[in-house]
Design an enzyme around this catalytic site. Structure first.
Site, PDB file in Angstrom:
ATOM      1  N   ASN A   9     -25.461  29.245  75.248  1.00  0.00           N
ATOM      2  CA  ASN A   9     -26.877  28.290  76.409  1.00  0.00           C
ATOM      3  C   ASN A   9     -27.657  26.950  75.883  1.00  0.00           C
ATOM      4  O   ASN A   9     -28.623  27.565  75.525  1.00  0.00           O
ATOM      5  CB  ASN A   9     -27.458  28.809  76.913  1.00  0.00           C
ATOM      6  N   TRP A  10     -26.601  25.871  76.260  1.00  0.00           N
ATOM      7  CA  TRP A  10     -27.764  24.570  75.109  1.00  0.00           C
ATOM      8  C   TRP A  10     -28.851  24.354  76.241  1.00  0.00           C
ATOM      9  O   TRP A  10     -30.045  23.847  75.744  1.00  0.00           O
ATOM     10  CB  TRP A  10     -27.044  23.481  75.278  1.00  0.00           C
ATOM     11  N   LYS A  11     -29.409  24.790  77.641  1.00  0.00           N
ATOM     12  CA  LYS A  11     -30.233  24.091  78.182  1.00  0.00           C
ATOM     13  C   LYS A  11     -29.995  22.998  78.553  1.00  0.00           C
ATOM     14  O   LYS A  11     -29.147  22.244  78.808  1.00  0.00           O
ATOM     15  CB  LYS A  11     -31.574  24.645  77.862  1.00  0.00           C
ATOM     16  N   HIS A  97     -30.009  31.816  86.173  1.00  0.00           N
ATOM     17  CA  HIS A  97     -31.100  31.768  85.032  1.00  0.00           C
ATOM     18  C   HIS A  97     -32.757  31.790  85.857  1.00  0.00           C
ATOM     19  O   HIS A  97     -33.296  32.034  85.624  1.00  0.00           O
ATOM     20  CB  HIS A  97     -30.462  30.497  84.392  1.00  0.00           C
ATOM     21  N   GLU A  99     -34.840  30.253  84.274  1.00  0.00           N
ATOM     22  CA  GLU A  99     -35.116  29.316  84.739  1.00  0.00           C
ATOM     23  C   GLU A  99     -35.000  28.408  85.423  1.00  0.00           C
ATOM     24  O   GLU A  99     -36.147  27.882  85.603  1.00  0.00           O
ATOM     25  CB  GLU A  99     -34.938  28.524  83.188  1.00  0.00           C
ATOM     26  N   GLU A 169     -31.902  39.105  80.336  1.00  0.00           N
ATOM     27  CA  GLU A 169     -32.589  38.342  80.253  1.00  0.00           C
ATOM     28  C   GLU A 169     -33.873  39.085  80.490  1.00  0.00           C
ATOM     29  O   GLU A 169     -34.197  38.184  81.153  1.00  0.00           O
ATOM     30  CB  GLU A 169     -31.765  36.935  80.317  1.00  0.00           C
ATOM     31  N   GLY A 175     -36.987  32.673  74.263  1.00  0.00           N
ATOM     32  CA  GLY A 175     -37.455  31.687  74.000  1.00  0.00           C
ATOM     33  C   GLY A 175     -39.001  31.973  72.923  1.00  0.00           C
ATOM     34  O   GLY A 175     -39.430  30.776  72.524  1.00  0.00           O
ATOM     35  N   SER A 215     -34.023  35.820  72.655  1.00  0.00           N
ATOM     36  CA  SER A 215     -34.547  35.775  71.081  1.00  0.00           C
ATOM     37  C   SER A 215     -33.113  36.492  70.146  1.00  0.00           C
ATOM     38  O   SER A 215     -33.408  36.791  69.210  1.00  0.00           O
ATOM     39  CB  SER A 215     -35.137  36.084  70.858  1.00  0.00           C
ATOM     40  N   GLY A 236     -29.594  31.258  73.378  1.00  0.00           N
ATOM     41  CA  GLY A 236     -30.588  30.006  74.015  1.00  0.00           C
ATOM     42  C   GLY A 236     -30.775  29.320  72.674  1.00  0.00           C
ATOM     43  O   GLY A 236     -29.767  28.157  72.318  1.00  0.00           O
ATOM     44  N   GLY A 237     -31.972  29.360  71.892  1.00  0.00           N
ATOM     45  CA  GLY A 237     -32.451  28.504  71.174  1.00  0.00           C
ATOM     46  C   GLY A 237     -31.705  28.418  69.604  1.00  0.00           C
ATOM     47  O   GLY A 237     -30.585  27.637  69.192  1.00  0.00           O
TER      48      GLY A 237
END
Ligand code: 13P
Length: 255
Positions: A9-11, A97, A99, A169, A175, A215, A236-237
């Protein structure tokens, strides 16, 4: 065996040149070794056509959008619809998600409508759920996440849940560098599978991949993915680093 999936997930990250470079690097590092292993890349809308064309012919890689509107078309300036995404050749879509829930106030009812429109247009939803820290600390996380599933998924007849993907999640792990332990992930995934089984039966529940997100890195993926109900990760990251994401793909269960 159930599909084992590494999903990126590049966000809201990367410019076009950066996205092109990362895509090329990911294609080089994200090698699977068995047909049940799959890679999903969820990226910002503008990069979807590029990703579709660059991954053509790579059957283990699917491209996902990160969101869609809940209506098929109309006067909704700035929005993107499920039929638009399907017409690009997109196969998967993230729905719910944390977010989106937190910053865009998407609630369970809206997410149910997004799920419906995605399914109607042949997109496979990756339905995201997970509890905030205060809920985990209160010890009510099982009920909290089960309610997210019930409210957004269980209006569907059981057979429509087939093919769906779920991503657990925990918000406190996103994150933050603070990963859920493999035991915490397994416990929640097994619990979610039994919630689904009560609605849709054991056989169907056993087929639904449940990914862990929060994470995930190359260094912890192996332990997380070794658990029987953890069918891969939503990353993500670490998905912005092709080498680390390649290690995550390499940590998917072999058999
Ligand atoms: P991080 O891997 O950066 O914690 O993000 C997880 C996530 O939100 C994936 O959807």
């Amino acid at each position: 065996m159930r599909p084992q999936i590494a999903a990126a997930n590049w966000k809201m990250n990367l410019t076009l040149p950066q996205a092109e470079a990362l895509l090329d690097a990911l294609l080089a590092t994200s090698r699977t070794t068995a047909p049940h292993q799959q890679v999903i890349l969820a990226m910002p809308f503008p990069y979807l056509p590029l990703a579709i064309s660059r991954t053509a012919g790579q059957s283990h890689i699917s491209i996902a959008a990160q969101n869609c509107h809940h209506k098929p078309s109309g006067a909704y300036t700035g929005e993107v619809s499920a039929p638009m995404l399907a017409s690009l050749g997109i196969t998967h879509i993230l729905i719910g998600h944390s977010e989106r829930r937190e910053y865009f106030l998407e609630d369970d009812v809206l997410l149910a409508a997004k799920l419906d429109i995605a399914l109607e247009h042949g997109l496979t939803p990756v339905f995201c759920c997970g509890e905030p820290l205060r809920v985990r600390e209160a010890g009510t996380h099982d009920a909290f996440v089960a309610t997210q599933l019930r409210n957004s998924l269980f209006h569907l007849p059981p057979e429509r849940l087939a093919g769906l993907l779920i991503a657990y999640e925990p918000i406190w792990a996103i994150g933050t560098g603070r990963t859920a332990t493999a035991e915490q992930a397994q416990e929640m995934h097994a619990g979610l599978r039994s919630v689904i089984a009560r609605h849709a039966g054991d056989t169907l529940a056993a087929t639904i991949p449940i990914l862990y997100g929060g994470s995930v890195k190359g260094s912890n993926a192996g332990e997380l993915f070794s658990k029987p109900d953890v069918d891969g990760g939503l990353v993500g990251g670490a998905s912005l680093d092709a080498v680390d994401f390649g290690r995550i793909v390499g940590a998917l269960k072999q058999a």
